[in-house]
Design a protein around this motif. Structure first.
Motif, mmCIF file in Angstrom:
data_model
loop_
_atom_site.group_PDB
_atom_site.id
_atom_site.type_symbol
_atom_site.label_atom_id
_atom_site.label_comp_id
_atom_site.label_asym_id
_atom_site.label_seq_id
_atom_site.Cartn_x
_atom_site.Cartn_y
_atom_site.Cartn_z
ATOM 1 N N HIS A 169 0.865 -1.187 0.000
ATOM 2 C CA HIS A 169 0.000 0.000 0.000
ATOM 3 C C HIS A 169 0.893 1.226 0.000
ATOM 4 O O HIS A 169 1.666 1.426 0.946
ATOM 5 C CB HIS A 169 -0.911 -0.036 1.233
ATOM 6 N N HIS A 170 0.812 2.012 -1.059
ATOM 7 C CA HIS A 170 1.659 3.200 -1.220
ATOM 8 C C HIS A 170 3.142 2.838 -1.102
ATOM 9 O O HIS A 170 3.927 3.541 -0.466
ATOM 10 C CB HIS A 170 1.297 4.297 -0.223
ATOM 11 N N CYS A 218 -3.154 -0.313 8.868
ATOM 12 C CA CYS A 218 -2.774 0.431 7.658
ATOM 13 C C CYS A 218 -4.010 0.874 6.875
ATOM 14 O O CYS A 218 -4.128 2.041 6.501
ATOM 15 C CB CYS A 218 -1.879 -0.451 6.791
ATOM 16 N N SER A 236 -5.589 4.623 6.489
ATOM 17 C CA SER A 236 -5.544 5.167 5.130
ATOM 18 C C SER A 236 -6.907 5.649 4.656
ATOM 19 O O SER A 236 -6.997 6.502 3.782
ATOM 20 C CB SER A 236 -5.022 4.099 4.161
#
Length: 60
Positions: free
Chosen positions: A27-28, A41, A45
């Motif tokens: 993720h990212h 997370c 987010s």
């Protein structure tokens, strides 16, 4: 999302997590492979979804 055959782990899973642990997300650009870490997370987010505790609800 990919479904992973645990007997033959694909290269994209091993590239993200050399141990081939499932679940794993990227993720990212950051890798999380423990369920609790993934939940935190995603909750942080997408704060508008309301899954993360508010500042008042957090433990100091």
């Amino acid at each position: 999302m990919w479904l992973v055959d645990l007997r033959d782990k694909p290269a994209h899973l091993l590239a993200a997590n050399p141990m081939g642990k499932v679940p794993t997300i990227v993720h990212h650009g950051r890798v999380a492979s423990e369920t609790a870490a993934i939940i935190v997370c995603l909750a942080e987010s997408f704060l508008a979804a309301g899954f993360a505790p508010t500042e008042v609800e957090r433990v100091d």
